[in-house]
Design a protein around this motif. Sequence first.
Motif, PDB file in Angstrom:
ATOM      1  N   CYS A 100     -31.655   8.705  25.288  1.00 51.14           N
ATOM      2  CA  CYS A 100     -30.491   8.631  26.161  1.00 51.14           C
ATOM      3  C   CYS A 100     -30.966   8.272  27.556  1.00 51.14           C
ATOM      4  N   ASN A 136     -29.953  13.168  30.129  1.00 49.63           N
ATOM      5  CA  ASN A 136     -29.918  14.301  29.212  1.00 49.63           C
ATOM      6  C   ASN A 136     -28.906  15.320  29.721  1.00 49.63           C
ATOM      7  N   CYS A 137     -27.757  15.351  29.052  1.00 52.98           N
ATOM      8  CA  CYS A 137     -26.686  16.274  29.432  1.00 52.98           C
ATOM      9  C   CYS A 137     -27.047  17.638  28.856  1.00 52.98           C
ATOM     10  N   TYR A 173     -25.449  20.129  27.929  1.00 56.00           N
ATOM     11  CA  TYR A 173     -24.573  20.707  26.908  1.00 56.00           C
ATOM     12  C   TYR A 173     -24.605  19.896  25.615  1.00 56.00           C
ATOM     13  N   CYS A 174     -25.501  18.896  25.532  1.00 54.81           N
ATOM     14  CA  CYS A 174     -25.472  17.950  24.405  1.00 54.81           C
ATOM     15  C   CYS A 174     -25.631  18.644  23.049  1.00 54.81           C
ATOM     16  N   GLY A 182     -28.540   9.832  20.523  1.00 56.47           N
ATOM     17  CA  GLY A 182     -28.928   9.115  21.716  1.00 56.47           C
ATOM     18  C   GLY A 182     -27.790   8.275  22.270  1.00 56.47           C
ATOM     19  N   HIS A 185     -18.174   8.177  28.029  1.00 59.59           N
ATOM     20  CA  HIS A 185     -18.193   9.636  28.107  1.00 59.59           C
ATOM     21  C   HIS A 185     -18.275  10.012  29.581  1.00 59.59           C
TER      22      HIS A 185
HETATM   23  S1  SF4 Z   1     -24.020  14.040  25.571  1.00 61.44           S
HETATM   24 FE1  SF4 Z   1     -24.303  11.878  24.986  1.00 61.44          FE
HETATM   25  S2  SF4 Z   1     -25.286  10.924  26.751  1.00 61.44           S
HETATM   26 FE2  SF4 Z   1     -25.472  13.123  27.025  1.00 61.44          FE
HETATM   27  S3  SF4 Z   1     -27.480  13.631  26.150  1.00 61.44           S
HETATM   28 FE3  SF4 Z   1     -25.996  13.896  24.512  1.00 61.44          FE
HETATM   29  S4  SF4 Z   1     -25.913  11.952  23.408  1.00 61.44           S
HETATM   30 FE4  SF4 Z   1     -26.925  11.584  25.387  1.00 61.44          FE
END
Ligand code: SF4
Length: 338
Positions: free
Chosen positions: A119, A122-123, A125-126, A164, A224
């Motif tokens: 990605c 890196n969010c 909360y992913c 990703g 997103h």
């Molecule tokens: S939420 Fe989406 S953009 Fe964010 S780390 Fe997860 S897969 Fe990647």
Amino acid sequence: MIPQTIDAWQILSWQQELSRAVTDPGELLELLALDRRQLSIALQASMDFPLRVPRPYINRIRPGDPDDPLLLQILPTGRELEQVPGYSTDPLQERQNNPVPGVVHKYHGRVLLIVSPACAINCRYCFRRHFDYGENTQGRGDWERAIHYIAGDPGISEVIYSGGDPLVANDRHLRWLTERLAAINHLRRLRVHTRLPVVIPSRIDSHCLEWMTATRLQPLVVIHSNHAREIDGPVKAAISRLNETGIRVLNQSVLLRGINDDPAALEDLSETLFDAGVLPYYLHLLDRVSGAAHFGVDRRRALEIHRILQARLPGYLVPRLVEELPGAPGKTLLGCSA
Ligand code: SF4
């Protein structure tokens, strides 16, 4: 010297922006004039799921504000180390729906292709923060198996490029893959789930638009974004480039405590998205992934927020409130969107 302002960064290619993303918590705290006493816990929390944030995104974060809603999405904190019952490493049980490497087949009629294990951001909360991308990293033989799997199931009409983030992959590979899929007669649509237009908007360049529009498959891009402040001028320009080529753009958000669990914030997000040419699509309840429990909003509060949104906004600006439950035949709709 590395340029720091968004204007200076606009002259860089998306690949350069990707490679210059900030991965060192100390550097992030310094860039944003934040208290360095958080550093050791940020380092600890980023061991399993590293910090990664592109500079165009950092430039939208208010320096010196530890509660900035964009910062909270990307800064590793000690709360991630808490073990909370009911939260697991594979909350959607995707490993059970992984028939061949790179393919997640959960719902009737569509499959997810894990196009890229990486990605751009890196969010914290992913829900895939613990996903085994190693097992789903594709060599040419794996891609052939994935294409063969899709070709062998005439019930599949839509392929979703996922990750990703699929737009981390290079355009040559994406063009090749899209051409191979377009040769499968029963496929009709290609959906691209990506946060790149929001975090590195220069990713939507002519090479990207070329393979997306050259295919007979109907393309659809689902971005997103969780907060209106993520949608700045370059993001709007990227969305315009997609819209100008006739590609529909939808948005999905996650309802996140301390970030957007407030009707006014979500109202602002919907209005801002629509002004930019994006339709709000889904508002997800947090998937119960370990390390992210502190972002959770309870269902009663989520329904209340959604009811307020319905009262304030026209129906087409109210995202559907949904929850993903392992084993369910589709997303579970929670509030009704009139
Ligand atoms: S939420 Fe989406 S953009 Fe964010 S780390 Fe997860 S897969 Fe990647």
